[in-house]
Design an enzyme around this catalytic site. Structure first.
Site, PDB file in Angstrom:
ATOM      1  N   GLU A   9       0.800  -1.222   0.000  1.00 36.44           N
ATOM      2  CA  GLU A   9       0.000   0.000   0.000  1.00 36.44           C
ATOM      3  C   GLU A   9       0.832   1.271   0.000  1.00 36.44           C
ATOM      4  O   GLU A   9       0.444   2.280  -0.568  1.00 36.44           O
ATOM      5  CB  GLU A   9      -0.942   0.008   1.224  1.00 36.44           C
ATOM      6  CG  GLU A   9      -2.058  -1.019   1.088  1.00 36.44           C
ATOM      7  CD  GLU A   9      -2.982  -0.994   2.284  1.00 36.44           C
ATOM      8  OE1 GLU A   9      -3.277   0.103   2.795  1.00 36.44           O
ATOM      9  OE2 GLU A   9      -3.420  -2.085   2.716  1.00 36.44           O
ATOM     10  N   ASP A  82      -2.386  -4.526   3.391  1.00 37.37           N
ATOM     11  CA  ASP A  82      -2.492  -4.803   4.821  1.00 37.37           C
ATOM     12  C   ASP A  82      -3.466  -5.936   5.139  1.00 37.37           C
ATOM     13  O   ASP A  82      -4.385  -6.228   4.381  1.00 37.37           O
ATOM     14  CB  ASP A  82      -2.955  -3.545   5.573  1.00 37.37           C
ATOM     15  CG  ASP A  82      -1.919  -2.445   5.486  1.00 37.37           C
ATOM     16  OD1 ASP A  82      -0.760  -2.742   5.123  1.00 37.37           O
ATOM     17  OD2 ASP A  82      -2.270  -1.287   5.775  1.00 37.37           O
ATOM     18  N   ASP A  84      -6.053  -6.265   6.901  1.00 40.08           N
ATOM     19  CA  ASP A  84      -7.334  -5.895   7.517  1.00 40.08           C
ATOM     20  C   ASP A  84      -8.378  -5.762   6.410  1.00 40.08           C
ATOM     21  O   ASP A  84      -8.102  -6.025   5.246  1.00 40.08           O
ATOM     22  CB  ASP A  84      -7.205  -4.609   8.350  1.00 40.08           C
ATOM     23  CG  ASP A  84      -6.698  -3.444   7.528  1.00 40.08           C
ATOM     24  OD1 ASP A  84      -6.647  -3.550   6.285  1.00 40.08           O
ATOM     25  OD2 ASP A  84      -6.336  -2.412   8.114  1.00 40.08           O
ATOM     26  N   GLU A  86      -9.831  -3.208   4.949  1.00 45.68           N
ATOM     27  CA  GLU A  86      -9.526  -2.296   3.852  1.00 45.68           C
ATOM     28  C   GLU A  86      -8.419  -2.871   2.970  1.00 45.68           C
ATOM     29  O   GLU A  86      -8.467  -2.767   1.748  1.00 45.68           O
ATOM     30  CB  GLU A  86      -9.123  -0.924   4.395  1.00 45.68           C
ATOM     31  CG  GLU A  86     -10.204  -0.203   5.211  1.00 45.68           C
ATOM     32  CD  GLU A  86     -11.451   0.135   4.409  1.00 45.68           C
ATOM     33  OE1 GLU A  86     -11.329   0.429   3.192  1.00 45.68           O
ATOM     34  OE2 GLU A  86     -12.555   0.106   4.993  1.00 45.68           O
ATOM     35  N   TYR A 285       5.185   2.471  10.832  1.00 49.09           N
ATOM     36  CA  TYR A 285       4.013   3.146  10.290  1.00 49.09           C
ATOM     37  C   TYR A 285       3.218   3.897  11.362  1.00 49.09           C
ATOM     38  O   TYR A 285       3.035   3.389  12.469  1.00 49.09           O
ATOM     39  CB  TYR A 285       3.122   2.115   9.601  1.00 49.09           C
ATOM     40  CG  TYR A 285       2.148   2.746   8.679  1.00 49.09           C
ATOM     41  CD1 TYR A 285       2.600   3.573   7.670  1.00 49.09           C
ATOM     42  CD2 TYR A 285       0.785   2.547   8.831  1.00 49.09           C
ATOM     43  CE1 TYR A 285       1.709   4.184   6.820  1.00 49.09           C
ATOM     44  CE2 TYR A 285      -0.111   3.149   7.978  1.00 49.09           C
ATOM     45  CZ  TYR A 285       0.362   3.967   6.980  1.00 49.09           C
ATOM     46  OH  TYR A 285      -0.526   4.575   6.142  1.00 49.09           O
ATOM     47  N   ARG A 287       0.040   5.157  11.233  1.00 49.56           N
ATOM     48  CA  ARG A 287      -1.418   4.995  11.358  1.00 49.56           C
ATOM     49  C   ARG A 287      -1.701   3.566  11.783  1.00 49.56           C
ATOM     50  O   ARG A 287      -1.777   2.656  10.974  1.00 49.56           O
ATOM     51  CB  ARG A 287      -2.092   5.333  10.025  1.00 49.56           C
ATOM     52  CG  ARG A 287      -1.995   6.819   9.684  1.00 49.56           C
ATOM     53  CD  ARG A 287      -2.826   7.180   8.476  1.00 49.56           C
ATOM     54  NE  ARG A 287      -2.086   6.945   7.254  1.00 49.56           N
ATOM     55  CZ  ARG A 287      -1.451   7.885   6.552  1.00 49.56           C
ATOM     56  NH1 ARG A 287      -1.467   9.136   6.980  1.00 49.56           N
ATOM     57  NH2 ARG A 287      -0.809   7.588   5.459  1.00 49.56           N
ATOM     58  N   HIS A 330      -0.840  -3.365  11.635  1.00 46.77           N
ATOM     59  CA  HIS A 330       0.543  -2.915  11.753  1.00 46.77           C
ATOM     60  C   HIS A 330       1.058  -3.142  13.171  1.00 46.77           C
ATOM     61  O   HIS A 330       0.352  -3.592  14.038  1.00 46.77           O
ATOM     62  CB  HIS A 330       0.650  -1.427  11.415  1.00 46.77           C
ATOM     63  CG  HIS A 330       0.093  -1.099  10.083  1.00 46.77           C
ATOM     64  ND1 HIS A 330      -1.183  -0.615   9.908  1.00 46.77           N
ATOM     65  CD2 HIS A 330       0.628  -1.191   8.844  1.00 46.77           C
ATOM     66  CE1 HIS A 330      -1.404  -0.425   8.620  1.00 46.77           C
ATOM     67  NE2 HIS A 330      -0.327  -0.765   7.946  1.00 46.77           N
TER      68      HIS A 330
END
Length: 781
Positions: A9, A82, A84, A86, A285, A287, A330
């Site tokens: 991403e 990632d 998850d 999304e 990361y 976020r 993350h």
DNA sequence: CAGTGAGCGAGCTTCCGCTTGACTT
């Protein structure tokens, strides 16, 4: 032909991973989602099972064709977005849009960026989890339905260009409700009694506080009187060990909170600085909602602690995420190399890095051990006791590195003090006792960071949206970040000493606030409206409830369109009903009374440009009669304004008097209150207002403005009357044909510039494309 | 960033999550 293409991403992540994987792997980035619902249209086909209509946004077209070409050219494509909801959807969209084939596509995940984790991921690929993808589609579609069906209702009933949504509307609700709590808050007074005792040695002082607050002045008075004749004896000394544990490593929201408290950064500032640290490879990361630390990080942190502080200071700890709806794709936010104590960068970057590093180290350190001593002083004839507490650090542990801040720094008085040595049954002599009137505190207004904390607690919003959400509710003018002036309050102090009991009075400032979030009239009206009709969405548990459904979809227990259908069947009828309500008056409108002059009603409401007062209504039958309007002043609210105050507004524009033979007029314009005189305008400063400003004050403003204007003008050329050299707030500049051009600090003396000089600067500036607001920062080192 | 100084019946606005965009050489 390229052997392997890996798609992640983030480009910074791509760079790191490419190093781990070697030359057989090319690593590219999708830069987040590559496909989404159309921006300008509803894009959900309600009739056909809520089928979403996706498109590739214009700014992603080039990237997508690049990815397509590279994937055609690769033997194997590894989708590594990632782990998850999304991220899974990103992989699926890539798969669809790039036209990938199952036999040459692998889905891999890793939640820490270390060589072992990545190699392990490559060895254990899986396929795209459609249940997880569908959970994301449900989330996306629900948010679109809520946002795009609620917002238009607001345009019609309140004001154009407003918005509502699952996250932002609840954020506004929190702020509106907090403001109401503050308004309704009634503080209660009570007397806090403190005393200074002299120990038997005749000189050492022991400070103590009464273990109960006294409700009234009379009670406090009576108590002090009783103290005059009482004897004081130490009747208990207790020592208790207290342990303190370090806070877990940073997530996005805790980083935002600590950076706000310790460094004074706004939420978006923190994120921008953290982004730069991340891009420079200094931190993981930024976020994230995970407390997880990789084994590698745990190991290097242990080494760092052993080396700097020794074995005694180390303690292995693993933290588990507690927040609702955390997706843990993350790691926690930590330095990539914990041994690196100093970094290059701006002062802001260094401070934030230092904060992250210390927090990470501290979270693997031993508990601090303290000893809390409590001394109790008996008062003869009374059941209350005076109590002194002191805290001594026996072993500092993690406190040597890091101390977490709290939001309420007011209660700092107790603790941390070393108490004198005392013995049981010591008789004390009272030197002085003071009863001070103290008031209960109103609830605090939210700051950006405390609002984020509250949203996270409620499971509303995600690490990537906290900062943008706060921006949105301010952009819509639902909420302003600002200061509130305090009011003076008197309080009573009763002092008992050798001379007896004296009463005195002092004043303190209360209720003052800086940089806090406060609702506007628009925010309040929109919130009340949504609360009345859309409880469903405004419920603090709404997100938590739908998250449960999304989890069920992800587990394969529920069909996503069924979940959406269940929601829509309840939600949409309310949208229909609410739209159908034809009201005579606008939402939030309030009638204040009747204008004595015209006999017409006086209203306040949210107008096209914000809060206004209005006399009468437009009446096409009656000669096209038009109402009168007047904008509310700053600090006035449609909730609290009185008829009298509103009528005053209609006295504007108001003739203040005459000066130099010309009238002086006070009024409110597009940019706030101003004075007009002789065709010129002067802004009225914040501490005055156009209704009450006197002629003398106005004249002073006019003269100030003239002095400023004189100072402003530097030079003009006969050949080119449209060009002027002026002095502005930010130094000299050239004004030419409605545009302004900065004069470089070096190389020119504004007063001596020629027309050619000016034209040269203008040409240079015009050749450059629209000015970039972004500051280049790399050079500052 | 610099000055600007109405009017409330005409013009499209909006959601939440992922992620950084770059003018030239």
């Amino acid at each position: 032909m390229q052997k392997n293409l890996v798609i992640v991403e983030s480009p910074a992540k791509a760079k790191t991973i490419e190093k781990f994987l070697g030359k057989d792997y090319k690593v590219l980035s999708s830069y987040g989602h590559i496909r989404d619902l159309k921006t300008k249209q509803f894009s959900i086909d309600i009739e056909h099972n809520y089928a979403p209509q996706y498109e590739i946004p214009a700014d992603k077209k080039k990237l997508v064709s690049e990815l397509k070409a590279e994937s055609k050219n690769a033997e194997m494509v590894w989708l590594a977005s990632d782990e998850d909801r999304e991220g899974e959807a990103i992989s699926w969209h890539l798969y669809e849009v790039l036209g990938l084939k199952p036999e040459t596509t692998r889905r891999i995940v890793f939640h820490e960026i270390t060589k072992t984790a990545i190699l392990h991921a490559i060895e254990t690929p899986r396929s795209i989890d459609m249940n997880l993808v569908n959970a994301q589609q449900a989330r996306r579609v629900l948010d679109r339905i809520v946002g795009f069906q609620l917002s238009p209702i607001l345009w019609r009933k309140v004001k154009p260009a407003l918005s509502a949504g699952r996250v932002q509307s609840v954020a506004v609700r929190l702020i509106v409700e907090r403001e109401r709590e503050i308004q309704d808050f009634v503080s209660e007074a009570a007397y806090r009694v403190t005393a200074n005792f002299i120990l038997p040695d005749g000189k050492t002082i022991l400070k103590a506080e009464l273990n109960r607050r006294l409700k009234t002045k009379e009670e406090a008075q009576a108590f002090l009187e009783a103290c005059q004749h009482a004897t004081f004896t130490i009747d208990d000394i207790s020592k208790k060990p207290v342990r303190k544990s370090p806070a877990p490593p940073f997530t996005t929201s805790t980083l935002q909170q600590e950076a706000a408290r310790k460094l004074g950064y706004s939420v978006s500032q923190t994120m921008m600085i953290a982004q730069r640290l991340y891009e420079s490879g200094l931190i993981t990361y930024m976020r994230t909602d995970s407390f997880n630390l990789s084994d590698l990080a745990l190991g290097t942190t242990k080494e760092a602690i052993l080396e700097s502080y020794g074995e005694k200071y180390y303690k292995f700890r693993q933290y588990h995420t507690k927040s609702k709806g955390a997706q843990e794709a993350h790691e926690a936010i930590r330095p990539t190399y914990i041994a690196k104590a100093e970094i290059d960068g701006t002062a802001q970057e260094r401070k934030l890095y230092d904060l992250i590093r210390k927090r990470t180290i501290a979270c693997q350190m031993a508990d601090a051990e303290l000893e809390r001593t409590t001394i109790s002083v008996d008062i003869s004839g009374q059941k209350e006791k005076f109590v002194a507490t002191g805290e001594v650090v026996v072993f500092d542990g993690f406190l040597q590195v890091y101390h977490e801040s709290t939001d309420d720094d007011q209660e700092k008085e107790q603790g941390n003090t070393l108490l004198p040595a005392v013995h049981l049954q010591d008789a004390l002599q009272l030197k002085e006792a003071t009863a001070t009137e103290r008031f209960t505190q109103r609830p605090p207004r939210y700051t950006e960071a405390t609002l984020v904390r509250r949203l996270e607690e409620l499971g509303i919003g995600r690490p990537s949206t906290y900062a943008p959400t706060i921006q949105t509710i301010q952009n819509r003018e639902y909420v302003v970040k600002g200061d509130k002036e305090g009011t003076e309050r008197a309080f009573t102090i009763l002092t008992l000493n050798k001379k007896g009991i004296q009463e005195s009075s002092k004043t303190e400032m209360v209720g003052a606030d800086r940089n806090k979030l406060m609702p506007t009239d628009i925010g309040i009206v929109v919130n009340d409206f949504l609360m009345e009709y859309f409880q469903l969405v405004m419920d603090y548990n709404f997100t938590a409830k739908v998250e449960k459904e999304f989890d069920a979809i992800a587990e394969g227990e529920e069909n996503w369109t069924k979940v959406i259908d269940n929601f829509y069947k309840v939600f949409h009828p309310i949208v229909e009903q609410t739209s159908a309500i034809r009201t005579e008056h606008k939402v939030g409108e309030r009638q204040l009374g009747i204008d004595p002059k015209s006999g017409k009603p006086v209203f306040v409401k949210i107008g096209r440009f914000g809060p206004v007062a209005q006399i009468g209504e437009s009446n096409p039958d009656k000669d096209n009669e038009k109402p009168q309007f007047a904008t509310l002043l700053k600090g006035q609210s449609i909730e609290t304004i009185t008829l009298e105050e509103a009528l005053k507004l209609f006295e504007l524009p108001r003739t203040v008097g005459e000066y130099e033979g010309k009238v002086v007029v006070a009024a409110i314009g597009r940019f706030g209150p101003f004075i007009r005189h002789d065709g010129k305008f002067v802004s009225i400063p914040k501490d005055k207002n156009p209704i009450s400003i006197t002629l003398d004050e106005a004249i002073e403003l006019i003269q100030q403005k003239r002095a400023k204007d004189e100072n402003r003008f530097i030079k003009k050329f006969e050949e080119e009357p449209e060009l002027e050299i002026l002095n502005g707030r930010y130094g000299p500049y050239i004004a030419y044909k409605g545009k302004n051009y900065r004069i470089p600090k070096t190389g020119y003396t504004p007063a001596e510039m020629t027309l050619d000089d000016c034209m040269k600067l203008i040409k240079e500036a015009d050749q450059k494309p629209a000015t970039k607001k972004r500051v280049t920062r790399k050079k500052a080192e």
